[in-house]
Write an enzyme that holds these catalytic residues in place. Structure first.
Site, short mmCIF file in Angstrom:
data_model
loop_
_atom_site.label_atom_id
_atom_site.label_comp_id
_atom_site.label_asym_id
_atom_site.label_seq_id
_atom_site.Cartn_x
_atom_site.Cartn_y
_atom_site.Cartn_z
N ARG A 142 -7.25 34.95 16.45
CA ARG A 142 -7.40 33.62 17.03
C ARG A 142 -6.84 33.62 18.45
O ARG A 142 -6.02 34.44 18.80
CB ARG A 142 -6.66 32.59 16.17
CG ARG A 142 -7.41 32.29 14.88
CD ARG A 142 -6.61 31.37 13.98
NE ARG A 142 -6.35 30.09 14.62
CZ ARG A 142 -5.13 29.57 14.75
NH1 ARG A 142 -4.08 30.20 14.32
NH2 ARG A 142 -4.98 28.39 15.32
N LYS B 32 3.71 37.46 9.05
CA LYS B 32 2.27 37.26 8.87
C LYS B 32 1.64 38.41 8.08
O LYS B 32 1.77 39.57 8.42
CB LYS B 32 1.61 37.15 10.25
CG LYS B 32 0.16 36.78 10.19
CD LYS B 32 -0.28 36.03 11.42
CE LYS B 32 -1.79 35.97 11.53
NZ LYS B 32 -2.23 35.10 12.61
N ARG C 213 10.97 25.27 14.50
CA ARG C 213 11.86 25.05 15.62
C ARG C 213 13.04 26.00 15.54
O ARG C 213 13.60 26.22 14.46
CB ARG C 213 12.35 23.60 15.63
CG ARG C 213 12.56 23.15 17.06
CD ARG C 213 13.00 21.74 17.14
NE ARG C 213 12.00 20.81 16.62
CZ ARG C 213 12.31 19.54 16.37
NH1 ARG C 213 13.52 19.08 16.56
NH2 ARG C 213 11.37 18.71 15.93
C1 BTN Z 1 -5.74 35.45 13.37
O1 BTN Z 1 -5.50 35.68 14.55
O2 BTN Z 1 -4.85 35.03 12.62
C2 BTN Z 1 -7.11 35.69 12.81
C3 BTN Z 1 -7.35 37.13 12.47
C4 BTN Z 1 -8.71 37.39 11.87
C5 BTN Z 1 -8.97 38.88 11.69
C6 BTN Z 1 -10.24 39.15 10.96
S1 BTN Z 1 -10.39 40.84 10.48
C7 BTN Z 1 -12.04 40.57 9.99
C8 BTN Z 1 -12.66 39.65 11.02
N1 BTN Z 1 -13.18 40.41 12.13
C9 BTN Z 1 -12.51 40.18 13.27
O3 BTN Z 1 -12.75 40.73 14.36
N2 BTN Z 1 -11.55 39.29 13.05
C10 BTN Z 1 -11.54 38.83 11.68
#
Ligand code: BTN
Length: 322
Positions: free
Chosen positions: A119, A184, A319
């Site tokens: 993201r 994460k 926070r």
């Molecule tokens: C995030 O940043 O939290 C989202 C990550 C999403 C990763 C997945 S892996 C499969 C799919 N292909 C990608 O290029 N991204 C998503």
């Protein structure tokens, strides 16, 4: 290369001669291929007189094994399952397929992504063979408004899949990160193509850290964890992937009727920051408040000076924490 990796996935030693015969290439060519296997970051060991092995073996994706995990109801909604070795990004490939034709029900999984997307323009670290990278395409008739809250509902679906493999303790961080002890474990990226007011296709990308060696993670700029840390024993990647596909297809089968409000209570059950003091970073601004869950559209509810305000974008952090 794929066939070589299949053979080495058993973790046993295989001599150059045996491999050469199986692949109909010379021993010198096998040596060259082994350099490429090593370049994938896999722990190749070679021993005189015994040959080569990948220490610990490999748990590779396999079409039929994965499909066998999908329930009949979900399978009836699955258009096609593509199992790939190395791709730029499963989301990118799924998007290309969806641009060519209606690809609703297509699933793509891969062992490695050379440019996995996260993201907010981030990179998703995607080394070979040790994690799950999965994208699913779904078509919606009602334009983007039919997708309201979907990314949070997808988080709930992935959480259910992960519980099915025995990982009970994950939580969801708004909008849809999967966390374990503030680290994460998984992320979700939705991309939409098509007519924003008519037929559009959403590409749902799911990345789960399954058993990623520490040395692959130098580029990850936040604390992270592997799913194997949460379960007893190993994780069968095909089982996990099958469960994710199963839960996603079941969710999508009636999401246009149900909407996010149907999943809101479930999302609450896993809310990592419920009633916590948080900071929301939003277009260069920082807002502080107490997290009070989400509304029926999936927007974050923040209590600020005794009043509830809703936000549909931004990045939440606890926070005082990163
Ligand atoms: C995030 O940043 O939290 C989202 C990550 C999403 C990763 C997945 S892996 C499969 C799919 N292909 C990608 O290029 N991204 C998503």
């Amino acid at each position: 290369m794929d066939k070589l990796l299949q053979i080495l996935s058993d973790g046993e030693y295989h001599s150059g001669e045996e491999l050469g015969k199986l692949l109909s290439i010379s021993r010198a060519a096998i040596w060259k291929q082994m350099q490429k296997v090593e370049a994938l970051g896999l722990p190749v060991e070679s021993q005189k007189g015994r040959g080569y092995r990948i220490a610990g073996g490999l748990d590779l994706l396999a079409h039929d094994t994965l499909c066998n995990q999908i329930s009949p109801k979900a399978k009836s909604l699955l258009k096609q399952l593509e199992v790939q070795s190395t791709v730029v990004s499963t989301n990118e490939l799924a998007k290309q397929r969806a641009e060519e034709a209606n690809a609703s029900g297509l699933v793509i999984v891969a062992e490695q992504q050379t440019n996995g997307r996260g993201r907010r323009g981030r990179q998703w670290v995607s080394p070979y063979g040790c994690n799950l990278y999965l994208s699913l395409v779904w078509g919606f008739d009602g334009g983007v408004s039919a997708l309201e809250g979907l990314s949070l509902a997808v988080g709930v679906a992935v959480q259910k899949a992960v519980i099915r493999i025995g990982a009970q303790a994950l939580e969801l961080k708004w909008p849809n990160d999967l966390l374990w002890q503030q680290r994460k474990v998984g992320g979700i990226l939705l991309e939409v193509i098509g007519d924003p007011t008519g037929f559009c296709q959403v590409i749902i990308g799911v990345g789960l850290n399954v058993d990623m060696p520490e040395d692959h993670a130098a580029d990850i700029d936040q604390s992270w964890a592997n799913l194997v840390e949460l379960v007893q024993g190993d994780i069968a990647k095909n089982e996990l992937a099958g469960f994710v596909v199963d839960e996603l297809l079941i969710l999508l089968s009636d999401y246009h009727e149900m909407g996010f409000k149907h999943y809101r209570d479930e999302w609450y059950q896993y809310d990592a920051y419920a009633d916590e003091a948080v900071t929301l970073s939003l277009m260069g601004k920082v807002v502080e408040g107490v997290a009070r869950g989400v509304d029926d559209t999936g927007a974050l509810r923040l209590e600020i000076a005794g009043e509830i305000k809703v936000f549909s974008g931004g990045e939440v952090s606890l926070r005082g924490a990163k």
